[in-house]
Design an enzyme around this catalytic site. Structure first.
Site, short mmCIF file in Angstrom:
data_model
loop_
_atom_site.label_atom_id
_atom_site.label_comp_id
_atom_site.label_asym_id
_atom_site.label_seq_id
_atom_site.Cartn_x
_atom_site.Cartn_y
_atom_site.Cartn_z
CD GLU A 57 -2.74 -1.30 2.45
OE1 GLU A 57 -2.66 -0.39 3.30
OE2 GLU A 57 -3.48 -2.29 2.59
CD GLU A 188 -4.88 -7.51 1.95
OE1 GLU A 188 -5.72 -6.73 2.46
OE2 GLU A 188 -3.65 -7.29 1.96
#
Length: 270
Positions: A57, A188
């Site tokens: 991220e 995810e």
């Protein structure tokens, strides 16, 4: 052993950010700490793992030309921290596959374009990066607000998730990372809904099925299909019924949709 764990988090996710803050303007010390951490962890598991999520991220949700990295404990103080993290991980264990991982990059959009360009440059510069992790925190409808929600909600994104053109975009996005020579993992996946009505549960199942189909279309280079939990009751999005099983551990339509798609694939291989 297959282990998909994060070596380098960004922002407040880093467990000892409050300790690192005292080095916030000391690039030499931060580089040393990052290198030491990655060397220690990769050395501990050396030879026992398939892959690491090396950097997680790091890219802005709305990148601009020439500006695409989030400001965090590492950046801009250590401007090459992503390359450094990957090179250090490879030095720690040269047998393991190294991944970059992020959210809101399922489709071809500004963020996935920035990630694609970053990874392409890294490869051109000889940085040992082997894979792209697509988190796939998806949504059907609005859902409740959650303090920990990472997914950026936009009407356009919600709408696109319900259309065929979106899945064409998802497939094309997966393909372009593979064409760089990378392996792609869905890392995810969960799908939030704003109620557990029969209609929403079926829409949710369709999203699960379509994401799996997009991955399977590019197998074996899209190699892993992982969910971010499996029971609604214990999900980080527990108010939004995102997983395979409800609060009573009963399988939901999305469970059967994924099982059905996998069975179809197995049948074609026999």
């Amino acid at each position: 052993m297959y282990m998909y764990e994060k070596l380098t988090q960004t922002g407040s996710h880093w467990p000892s950010t409050y300790r690192l803050n005292k080095y916030a303007h000391n690039s030499t010390k931060l580089s040393s700490l990052l290198t030491a951490h990655i060397t220690t962890v990769t050395g501990h598991f050396k030879g026992r793992l398939y892959c690491w999520d090396v950097v997680n991220e790091a890219v802005l949700d709305n990148p601009e030309k020439g500006k695409y990295l989030k400001q965090n404990i590492w950046y801009p103080e250590v401007p090459n921290y992503i390359d450094l993290a990957f090179r250090t991980a490879h030095a720690g264990d040269g047998s393991v596959q190294l991944f970059y991982n992020d959210y809101n990059c399922e489709m071809i959009n500004g963020k996935s374009d920035a990630i694609y360009a970053m990874l392409k440059t890294m490869l051109a510069n000889g940085v040992p990066v082997h894979g792209m992790g697509i988190q796939a925190h998806l949504t059907v409808g609005g859902g409740h607000d959650d303090d920990d929600l990472e997914t950026v909600e936009t009407p356009e994104r919600t709408k696109l998730l319900s259309t065929v053109s979106n899945w064409t975009s998802v497939e094309a996005n997966i393909k372009r990372f593979i064409d760089l020579g990378l392996e792609v993992h869905i890392t995810e996946l969960d799908v939030k809904i704003n109620s557990d009505s029969d209609e929403n549960l079926q829409k949710q199942a369709d999203v699960y099925r379509n994401m799996l189909k997009a991955c399977l279309k590019h197998a074996p280079k899209c190699r892993s299909f992982e969910t971010w939990g499996f029971v609604d009751k214990y999900s980080w999005l527990s108010k939004n019924w995102p997983d395979y099983f409800d609060a009573q551990f009963k399988p939901k339509p999305c469970f059967y949709a994924v099982a059905d798609e996998l069975n179809k694939t197995v049948a074609t291989l026999n």
